[in-house]
Design an enzyme around this catalytic site. Sequence first.
Site, short mmCIF file in Angstrom:
data_model
loop_
_atom_site.label_atom_id
_atom_site.label_comp_id
_atom_site.label_asym_id
_atom_site.label_seq_id
_atom_site.Cartn_x
_atom_site.Cartn_y
_atom_site.Cartn_z
CB CYS A 104 42.71 26.68 -14.41
SG CYS A 104 41.06 26.71 -13.61
NE ARG B 256 45.75 25.85 -19.59
CZ ARG B 256 45.11 24.78 -20.20
NH1 ARG B 256 45.60 24.80 -21.61
NH2 ARG B 256 44.40 23.74 -19.67
CD1 TRP C 172 36.30 28.01 -17.46
CD2 TRP C 172 37.01 30.19 -18.10
NE1 TRP C 172 35.32 28.30 -18.27
CE2 TRP C 172 35.49 29.71 -18.63
CE3 TRP C 172 37.18 31.39 -18.42
CZ2 TRP C 172 34.79 30.44 -19.62
CZ3 TRP C 172 36.65 32.06 -19.24
CH2 TRP C 172 35.08 31.71 -19.92
CG ASN D 22 43.45 22.89 -15.82
OD1 ASN D 22 42.24 23.17 -15.69
ND2 ASN D 22 43.85 22.34 -16.91
N GLY D 23 41.20 21.29 -13.44
CA GLY D 23 40.32 20.27 -13.88
C GLY D 23 39.21 20.18 -13.15
CD GLU E 16 26.81 27.89 -35.19
OE1 GLU E 16 25.71 28.97 -35.24
OE2 GLU E 16 27.84 28.31 -35.10
CE LYS F 269 30.90 30.01 -35.72
NZ LYS F 269 29.68 30.24 -35.00
CD GLU G 30 30.51 34.33 -36.45
OE1 GLU G 30 30.36 35.45 -35.77
OE2 GLU G 30 30.15 33.36 -35.86
CG HIS H 148 7.87 27.13 -50.45
ND1 HIS H 148 6.72 27.53 -50.98
CD2 HIS H 148 8.44 26.38 -49.88
CE1 HIS H 148 6.30 26.19 -50.68
NE2 HIS H 148 7.05 25.32 -49.82
CE LYS I 69 33.57 34.10 -27.61
NZ LYS I 69 33.20 32.86 -28.81
#
Length: 615
Positions: A2, A27, A75, A101-102, A487, A491, A494, A510, A610
């Site tokens: 946050c 945040r 958040w 925040n935490g 992955e 990355k 994209e 193959h 996103k």
Amino acid sequence: MCGIVGYVGKRSVIPVLLEGLRRLEYRGYDSAGIAIINEGRLEVIRALGKLIQLQEILDSYAARPKGIGLGHTRWATHGEPSQANAHPHRDCTGEVVVVHNGIIENYHALRQELEAQGHVFTSQTDTEVIPHLIEEELKHTNDLLRAVGQALKRVEGAYAIGVLWLRDPKTLVAARNQSPLVIGLGEGENFIASDIPAVLPWTNKVLFLDDGEIALLRAEQCQLFRLDDLTPVTKEPKVVNWDASMAEKAGYKHFMLKEIYEQPQAILNTFRGRLDPETAEVDIPEIQLSPEEIKALNKICILACGTSYHAGLVAKYLLERWAQLPVEVDLGSEFRYRDFLLDERSLVIPISQSGETADTLASLRRARQTGAKAIAICNVLGSTLTRETDGTIYTHAGPEIGVASTKAFTSQLTALLLLTLYFGKIRGHLGQDQARRIIRGLVQLPQQLEGLLQTVHPLIQDMAYDYHRKQHFLYLGRNILFPVALEGALKLKEISYIHAEGYAAGEMKHGPIALIDEDMPVVVLAPRNHHVYEKMISNIEEVRSRRGQILAFGTEGDEALEKLANHTVLLPECEWELSPILYTVPLQLLAYEVAVIRGCDVDQPRNLAKSVTVE
Ligand code: AGP
């Protein structure tokens, strides 16, 4: 995570708080609020949704109080996004107000204790225990600093807080433990904030609170103390020379790079409070399945898209090894059209950073029709996915702004490893020694990654420079690192728009081997302690004999690998189960650095979003 802000001085406080929150909105943005002292009253104004919702309420707020206030943009970690769960939070008297925040790890026990003393809670948040603890302490002292210090001694977990008390209206107290907090030093005014951007419009002179420190701020005063015994702390102010845009990325050039570097903290935040390194116990209360139900499971079906799908593929290796369960992993867009076989003894695990991916949601809804149970892995509290499963294991990665998923992915891997440990122990296939080994490695991982980011990043920059003009890349991995090859390729493609394919290394012969020539960089993942290492070396030899360019990622000290490769990046040795996390990070950096050299829009690549909320 946050964003918190606080002000004490002579200005009109609402505009100061709103501008500070606007600069911290990256945040967290599911709700926001402020607390001000206006004509002898402590007033709290909160709004669900983005900051603009709060701004609209405040635009019609007649008063323009000066002097002191707190602000928060949220958040959600505990308690879904709602007005009641928005900060600031108050005590029973309404005279103490806190922004936080935490994550307070022992909030359940504290809340039960406080409720037994008669305290009435109005939210589902962990934060709300703090003002009530302070209220208790203010029954024994009129010193706000001392009361806050005493209250925080009861708190376990991470916090950066700001506190106001109506009976001491010129004092702002702030404290920090494991969550960032900066103090902005002005002329006849002082500020607190989660991050530098929020104070830059007014001052570039700052102090950084360290863990276990508490601050007393007034318009003309800023004093720091040790939290445990209130001994004074002296620090030299620092001068920050960031521009506003850099500041919102905390000095990083892109959100993606910032989020790559946030991974040690994101992984720590995800396993914190869920495992005990001493006893090797794993506790995931969000899993609402009894041990009997877990033992009776006949199948796990993981549903996801993109990077989250790759996390599911890693989980397959882990769960099959340690939970001895058949695991099927499928793409959300494919599963929903299949004639799949599930029943009430099956467990569906949808994985999604956003919790809003349409294909994943659609597949989950079809799967649930079979009576299968569902546990989500998700990064956004209260998102659609989390409201359609029997429980959610949240990744505490904080908001992921960059379109390319990084810290959410490694946090998903962390959460899935915790799930594996939990199931493996209950199903009797994971012994205490194995559990200790894995947990010991996991607890060390954040620090290991901190070191890795520092040592490996410059090497990756060199590698990126040598290969950024290539038109095609091949990524090869075996066993639990095959999904990491997928992955790494995702990355790169994209964000740099270079065609890249991830492949199981054993599949080279193959077909893909026909692609190999001196123009084809081949990224290979070859940790020396994996049981398939020798096979990987054979694959590397196959590429080499066809003049392929080998970019090898392996274990520190592996000179044999260095001799075979054109470029080698060596990583610390780690447990098999943790290698997907460790080997993903340099591949994220490779994609990032290639994209930067190619001048691509790293945070918002073309054609992408996103969260893909359409099918
Ligand atoms: C990952 O870098 C991509 N942005 C994309 O593949 C993403 O992982 C996918 O769209 C799934 O999103 P989710 O995790 O929010 O469901």
